[in-house]
Design an enzyme around this catalytic site. Structure first.
Site, PDB file in Angstrom:
ATOM      1  N   ASP A   1      45.764  37.795  35.879  1.00  0.00           N
ATOM      2  CA  ASP A   1      45.074  38.804  35.071  1.00  0.00           C
ATOM      3  C   ASP A   1      45.552  38.697  33.630  1.00  0.00           C
ATOM      4  O   ASP A   1      46.700  38.308  33.370  1.00  0.00           O
ATOM      5  CB  ASP A   1      45.351  40.218  35.591  1.00  0.00           C
ATOM      6  CG  ASP A   1      44.724  40.461  36.955  1.00  0.00           C
ATOM      7  OD1 ASP A   1      43.637  39.924  37.203  1.00  0.00           O
ATOM      8  OD2 ASP A   1      45.327  41.180  37.772  1.00  0.00           O
TER       9      ASP A   1
ATOM     10  N   ASP B   1      37.158  40.155  37.910  1.00  0.00           N
ATOM     11  CA  ASP B   1      37.139  41.612  38.085  1.00  0.00           C
ATOM     12  C   ASP B   1      35.991  42.236  37.299  1.00  0.00           C
ATOM     13  O   ASP B   1      35.306  43.147  37.780  1.00  0.00           O
ATOM     14  CB  ASP B   1      38.460  42.222  37.613  1.00  0.00           C
ATOM     15  CG  ASP B   1      39.650  41.749  38.428  1.00  0.00           C
ATOM     16  OD1 ASP B   1      39.462  41.401  39.607  1.00  0.00           O
ATOM     17  OD2 ASP B   1      40.771  41.731  37.886  1.00  0.00           O
TER      18      ASP B   1
END
Length: 228
Positions: free
Chosen positions: A147, A181
């Site tokens: 991420d 995401d």
């Protein structure tokens, strides 16, 4: 080119583009930044490298192996569903939304499946590099998800008069996420806003769809009878 082929090509294009951007950004971050390194873009947007074992936005859950297997099963189900709606009489926008969700789920699966096998471990002060397959920091299905997007939009302190939270720091938006995401979130939000009824209809059984279509066709006739 018939309508089904056109819808299929657009769905495949959406999936490929999202996966390409997702993996390019992840690999760049993984091979250019040490864990927890941060690149300051603006006060409200930063590139902040973290890894997680959990679901979207770094939310941790049960065991890593279970999560990886769950993702694979979920992606398989979405692929079957996407093929079915491409062959059906559904709008292109609805199909594109499902393709976004599929692309996002697939992007994080790639991390879980292969990153542990092809990358060194990332940790503070150490930038990882690619290694021969199988010589990485974890076995197949045990890789960590990369991420990097961080948007600390509002930072402050709760007023003292607020019970329990008074005097404590707060941060909005604290989640750190990736392109995959984002694709899942955008796809789901668009589905809920524009295609909620279409989604519900598409999940009906064949018998329920036939009953729904029959009742819908009968409604104008009933209205004419009542008006006369």
């Amino acid at each position: 080119m018939n309508d089904t082929t056109k819808k299929g090509l657009i769905a495949v294009t959406v999936v490929i583009l999202v996966l390409l951007v997702d993996q390019v950004t992840k690999i760049w971050v993984k091979t250019h930044m040490a864990l927890y390194d941060m690149i300051h873009i603006t006060d409200w947007f930063k590139i902040y490298f973290v890894e997680n074992n959990g679901m979207a936005f770094g939310i941790e859950a049960i065991g890593k192996l279970f999560l990886s297997l769950f993702r694979i099963v979920a992606v398989g189900a979405i692929i079957v569903y996407l093929i079915r709606i491409i062959r059906g009489d559904y709008k292109l926008g609805f199909i594109a939304c499902i393709a976004l969700v599929l692309a996002g789920a697939s992007g994080n699966i790639i991390d879980s499946l292969f990153y542990g096998c092809i990358f060194q471990a990332s940790y503070p002060g150490h930038v990882a590099s690619l290694v021969p397959f199988g010589e990485g920091y974890a076995s197949l299905l045990h890789g960590k998800v990369v991420d990097m997007f961080y948007f600390p939009l509002i930072e402050g302190t709760y007023p003292d008069w607020i019970p329990i939270l008074g005097g404590k720091d707060f941060l909005f938006f604290r989640f750190i996420f990736n392109v995959a995401d984002s694709a899942i979130s955008v796809g789901v939000v668009l589905l809920l806003i524009f295609y909620r009824k279409t989604l519900s209809y598409s999940l009906l059984s064949k018998e329920d769809k036939e009953r729904y279509d029959r009742e819908k066709q009968e409604q104008p006739e009933k209205k004419i009878i009542r008006e006369s």
